[in-house]
Write a protein that holds these residues in place. Structure first.
Motif, PDB file in Angstrom:
ATOM      1  N   ALA A 412      75.681  25.341  51.447  1.00  0.00           N
ATOM      2  CA  ALA A 412      76.661  24.719  50.558  1.00  0.00           C
ATOM      3  C   ALA A 412      77.683  23.911  51.345  1.00  0.00           C
ATOM      4  CB  ALA A 412      77.369  25.797  49.741  1.00  0.00           C
ATOM      5  N   GLU A 413      78.167  22.853  50.728  1.00  0.00           N
ATOM      6  CA  GLU A 413      79.199  22.005  51.322  1.00  0.00           C
ATOM      7  C   GLU A 413      80.496  22.175  50.538  1.00  0.00           C
ATOM      8  OE1 GLU A 413      79.490  19.904  53.908  1.00  0.00           O
ATOM      9  OE2 GLU A 413      77.539  20.515  54.665  1.00  0.00           O
ATOM     10  N   MET A 414      81.510  22.747  51.209  1.00  0.00           N
ATOM     11  CA  MET A 414      82.819  22.888  50.577  1.00  0.00           C
ATOM     12  C   MET A 414      83.628  21.634  50.864  1.00  0.00           C
ATOM     13  SD  MET A 414      83.834  26.882  51.219  1.00  0.00           S
ATOM     14  CE  MET A 414      83.447  26.905  52.976  1.00  0.00           C
ATOM     15  N   ALA A 415      84.099  20.996  49.807  1.00  0.00           N
ATOM     16  CA  ALA A 415      84.843  19.752  49.957  1.00  0.00           C
ATOM     17  C   ALA A 415      86.062  19.786  49.052  1.00  0.00           C
ATOM     18  CB  ALA A 415      83.951  18.559  49.606  1.00  0.00           C
ATOM     19  N   PRO A 416      87.146  20.412  49.498  1.00  0.00           N
ATOM     20  CA  PRO A 416      88.332  20.529  48.645  1.00  0.00           C
ATOM     21  C   PRO A 416      88.918  19.164  48.313  1.00  0.00           C
ATOM     22  CG  PRO A 416      88.842  21.176  50.908  1.00  0.00           C
ATOM     23  CD  PRO A 416      87.354  21.038  50.820  1.00  0.00           C
TER      24      PRO A 416
END
Length: 545
Positions: A412-416
């Motif tokens: 998964a890619e977390m991109a706040p």
């Protein structure tokens, strides 16, 4: 290297295979989601795991176990890298953590550095954080960054063992960031300069640094511990939680003596500084005028340790002497060794009573290493191939561990979209009961089987949301494409591909068969496969470590 193309494979139905079920119907029929019945989950896990692992799909299970225990969670890319170095080579590299952090980890640096990562508190002092985020009541931004940056490190960092040890010591020296507004400004410098800076070095230095840490002293009220009005809160937790353990060779009188020794150990919390500018906001300071200058005696296991009272600025030396006595005592060595072994090895009683002979070896290493309490020397014993592969036992993942494991397994890619925000991700962790530095009591998040009791529904909700790409600011994947690229060997069904992707072939055969029965053996849609992914992450093997 072999690549699994499971999305196009169609396996024959196994004899006795049942009809395809809805995932929630499957879970409801296989386990019990109510709080009263959730205590049955450990029994179910034992029954499933007792069936033995499915074929490992070409994975070296020793390396799979090592990756599982010293990282934020198994992933195929991490396994591939570890396998390229071999068990001992990968472990040696992880122990040499300085070669894996900061400039040696450009991907993590990019994720955390503005403007890409928007984590601007990373190098700030407590005063700088306060100055930036106190106006207009923006302390929540500092709070979010402090907690979310830990998740980013655990999921994406190269120095996985280092960040696991950070987690261990962060919990051991627990501070609740939400206890006061001030804590939101002073906690990150403590985590960075005390815990991250020392978590792979030696235990006495780390605990001593924490005793000089403003966030710790403020959290446990030592900033108001004075000769005229002693406060024993920090002294008690220093002994019970940080060094000797509860009721382990001392009594209330010794706690009171330690509190007297630590009078005057305080914090500067004035925005304009303290002592005519000698100390900045957030600094530790010793206030000699508040110190009890009389002699003290610590009694541990019936042995007296006299500490002569000191006046003036020399009074701080009493605290340094006491810290040496406490951190180098055999009871502290055994207490910390036991927690480390439990953290990495598990043990009896569903994985929470670590092997006593290993605990004894680690205790001896603590006391005899140079420097005393050397972390890497202890880890070399705990993580030795013969110890980890022969003496470790499965135990339930704590919610934070389940979170990082899920994110790592699916890439998964977390991109706040705003600094450290990740609102749904943080909500998911809170719902499961464990959010970084949101643990109120000073004992820190428990490492016990209690996580398996009455807490399954929010865990299933998390993996369901992750599998179905429903977590805001967390970019997922196309399940079919992901399974097409799984690096395993010989997986002939979607369930076997999921086993390889999530666990490195560790699932029990009955779990693999149950997942494939759920999927069915005809054509399969992407939404169905995502539901199967959620189911696979809901079953015991993935829920355990």
């Amino acid at each position: 290297m072999k690549t699994v193309k499971v999305s196009g494979r169609r396996a024959k139905r196994r004899a006795g295979g049942g009809a395809s079920l809805n995932r929630r119907e499957f879970i409801g029929g296989s386990t019990v989601a109510t709080a009263a019945a959730s205590a049955l989950w450990p029994k179910l896990a034992r029954e499933v795991l007792a069936g033995g692992p499915a074929e490992g799909g070409g994975f070296d299970q020793d390396i799979v176990l090592l990756v599982q225990r010293i990282t934020g969670g198994f992933s195929v890319p991490e396994y591939d890298y570890a396998a390229s170095l071999g068990y001992e080579g990968y472990l040696a590299e992880q122990l040499d953590y300085l070669s894996l952090i900061d400039a040696n980890d450009p991907d993590l640096q990019m994720r955390l550095t503005p403007p890409t990562g928007a984590y601007d508190i990373l190098d700030m002092s407590a005063l700088e954080i306060r100055t930036a985020y106190q106006p207009m009541n923006m302390s929540n931004i500092a709070l979010r960054q402090t907690t979310t940056v830990q998740l980013m490190q655990a999921v994406y960092g190269r120095a996985q063992l280092y960040f696991r040890m950070f987690q261990f010591w962060n919990h051991h020296l627990n501070i609740d960031i939400n206890s006061t507004g001030t804590q939101r400004f002073i906690l990150w410098p403590f985590l960075r300069d005390v815990v991250l800076a020392n978590c792979m070095e030696n235990a006495p230095d780390l605990i001593r640094a924490s005793a000089h840490g403003s966030a710790m002293l403020y959290y446990l009220n030592n900033n108001i511990n004075t000769a005229s009005a002693p406060n024993e809160n920090y002294a008690r937790e220093l002994m019970e939680l940080h060094t000797l353990g509860v009721d382990n060779g001392y009594d209330q009188g010794t706690i009171e003596e330690v509190a007297r020794i630590l009078t005057g150990w305080s914090v500067c919390l004035n925005a304009g500084g303290c002592s005519s500018g000698m100390f900045e906001y957030g600094d530790f300071r010793f206030v000699s005028g508040s110190h009890d200058e009389d002699d003290k005696i610590l009694t541990i296991d019936g042995i007296d340790y006299p500490i002569m009272g000191q006046s003036g600025t020399a009074g701080i030396d009493e605290g340094e002497q006491a810290l040496t006595i406490l951190t180098e005592h055999p009871n502290a060595a055994e207490f910390i060794a036991t927690k480390l072994c439990r953290f990495f090895l598990g043990g009896l009683n569903y994985g929470y009573d670590p092997p006593s002979d290993v605990v004894q070896m680690v205790t001896s290493t603590y006391l005899n290493s140079t420097p005393i309490g050397d972390m890497r020397s202890m880890l070399e014993i705990i993580l030795h191939r013969d110890v980890l592969t022969q003496l470790s036992s499965p135990k339930f993942r704590r919610p934070y561990d389940l979170t990082t494991a899920g994110l790592r397994a699916v890439g998964a890619e977390m991109a706040p979209t705003s600094p450290g925000f990740l609102p749904v991700m943080r909500f998911q962790m809170s719902s499961m009961g464990m959010h970084p530095n949101f643990w109120g009591p000073p004992n820190g998040p428990l490492d016990t089987k209690s996580w398996s009791e009455g807490n399954m529904v929010p865990r299933w909700a998390f993996v369901d949301a992750l599998a179905n790409n429903e977590i805001v600011d967390v970019a997922n994947f196309a399940a079919l494409d992901l399974l097409d690229s799984v690096n395993a060997t010989g997986a002939g069904t979607q369930a076997e591909g999921l086993n390889a992707l999530l666990t490195g072939g560790r699932m029990a055969q009955k779990e693999v068969e149950a997942i494939q029965d759920f999927i069915g053996f005809g054509g399969v849609s992407e939404s169905k496969l995502k539901e199967a992914l959620a189911l696979a992450m809901s079953l015991p093997t993935f829920q355990m470590i």
